[in-house]
Design a protein around this motif. Structure first.
Motif, short mmCIF file in Angstrom:
data_model
loop_
_atom_site.label_atom_id
_atom_site.label_comp_id
_atom_site.label_asym_id
_atom_site.label_seq_id
_atom_site.Cartn_x
_atom_site.Cartn_y
_atom_site.Cartn_z
N GLY A 41 0.83 -1.20 0.00
CA GLY A 41 0.00 0.00 0.00
C GLY A 41 0.86 1.25 0.00
N PRO A 42 0.28 2.38 -0.42
CA PRO A 42 1.08 3.59 -0.62
C PRO A 42 1.59 4.23 0.66
CG PRO A 42 -1.26 4.03 -0.96
CD PRO A 42 -1.12 2.55 -0.82
N ARG A 43 0.96 3.99 1.80
CA ARG A 43 1.40 4.67 3.03
C ARG A 43 2.84 4.33 3.39
NH1 ARG A 43 -2.76 4.23 7.88
NH2 ARG A 43 -1.18 5.61 8.74
N LEU A 44 3.26 3.11 3.11
CA LEU A 44 4.62 2.72 3.47
C LEU A 44 5.67 3.30 2.53
CD1 LEU A 44 4.19 -0.96 4.70
CD2 LEU A 44 4.38 1.15 6.03
N ASP A 45 5.24 3.95 1.44
CA ASP A 45 6.19 4.66 0.60
C ASP A 45 6.70 5.92 1.28
OD1 ASP A 45 6.08 2.85 -1.51
OD2 ASP A 45 4.31 3.82 -2.36
#
Length: 289
Positions: free
Chosen positions: A196-200
């Motif tokens: 998911g994008p949050r961990l980017d």
């Protein structure tokens, strides 16, 4: 809006605070008729110490990279991160202007298969502990940043980075990414997962610790260094189109920040545009080939 504009034919940079409290992205550039060095740092967090760390690391990295290459630049910043700076200015001087419009500073300069995963998140503001004295300024967490450094001469160019500040090579075609983000998101995607994008937004490498990536090349075109306030909202095709559309490097760097704001970024931003296509540079590269 404050604009700094000192133009040279080959290099330009721009930074902007946007909706952040502190301008925690920094750029530093040095050029001569035959070589260049540049560094872009993104302070982790929206604090005075993040802003000071970004500025200091970019300057320290630039000095070392000019003499010894981009990896040496990041290592010098890493050493600086672990020791106090005797001439460090008071952090209160970095407080945001209350009535200034957030805008770009533009300028040009003259002629994981490694160690265990470590996560780096923006440090929260310290709150006083009940029934205890509030933390003094010296008790606050030290500043940290991610960093990308580039150097070049007649033999070609080199890039080193720690974290998710990026370098692109812009040619007549697309903008080609030269770096790979050191983030948790990328770590898991490289292993077949979709986190998911949050961990980017969680980096695994910074100036203070973690892996250092390197790459080298001989291509001409434009070398572009940007922070995540730019590359998270501009894909490679857009970044390349904006960079190619403006002849002056300082204006091209500013145009990247304008495009990022138009695309919805609220983060602070920094961009450096290095023109590798000067006639003298092309002649030197061909002579060395």
């Amino acid at each position: 809006m404050t604009v700094l504009d000192h133009r040279a034919p080959s290099t330009g940079w721009a930074t902007a605070r946007n909706a952040r409290r502190y301008r925690a992205d920094a750029a530093a550039v040095r050029t001569s008729p035959h070589a260049f060095a540049a560094a872009v740092a993104d302070g982790i967090g929206d604090t005075p110490r993040a802003a000071e760390a970004a500025r200091r690391f970019a300057e320290v990295a630039l000095d070392a990279a000019w003499l010894h290459g981009p990896t040496a630049g990041i290592m010098a910043a890493r050493r600086a991160a672990s020791s106090p700076h005797p001439d460090e200015p008071a952090l209160t001087a970095l407080a945001p202007a209350r009535h200034a419009e957030p805008g770009p500073h533009r300028a040009t300069t003259p002629g994981h298969d490694g160690p265990p995963l470590r996560l780096h998140r923006p440090a929260p503001h310290l709150r006083p502990v009940p029934n205890r004295p509030a933390a003094s300024p010296d008790d606050r967490p030290p500043g940290n940043a991610v960093l990308v450094v580039a150097t070049g001469d007649h033999r070609g160019w080199s890039v080193a980075w720690a974290g998710d500040a990026r370098a692109y090579l812009v040619t007549d075609g697309d903008a080609i990414p030269l770096t790979t983000d050191h983030t948790v998101g990328r770590y898991f995607r490289d292993r077949g997962a979709d986190p998911g994008p949050r961990l980017d937004h969680v980096v695994t490498s910074t100036v203070r610790s973690g892996a250092i990536g390197t790459t080298h090349g001989r291509s001409t075109g434009r070398l572009v260094l940007v922070t995540d306030g730019v590359h998270r909202v501009l894909d490679a095709a857009t970044l390349g189109r904006v960079t190619r559309a403006v002849a002056d490097p300082a204006d091209a760097a500013g145009a990247l920040l304008d495009a990022a704001r138009a695309a919805g970024t609220t983060d602070d931003c920094a961009a450096v545009v290095l023109d590798l296509s000067r006639p003298a540079a092309r002649a030197a590269l061909h002579a060395a080939a």
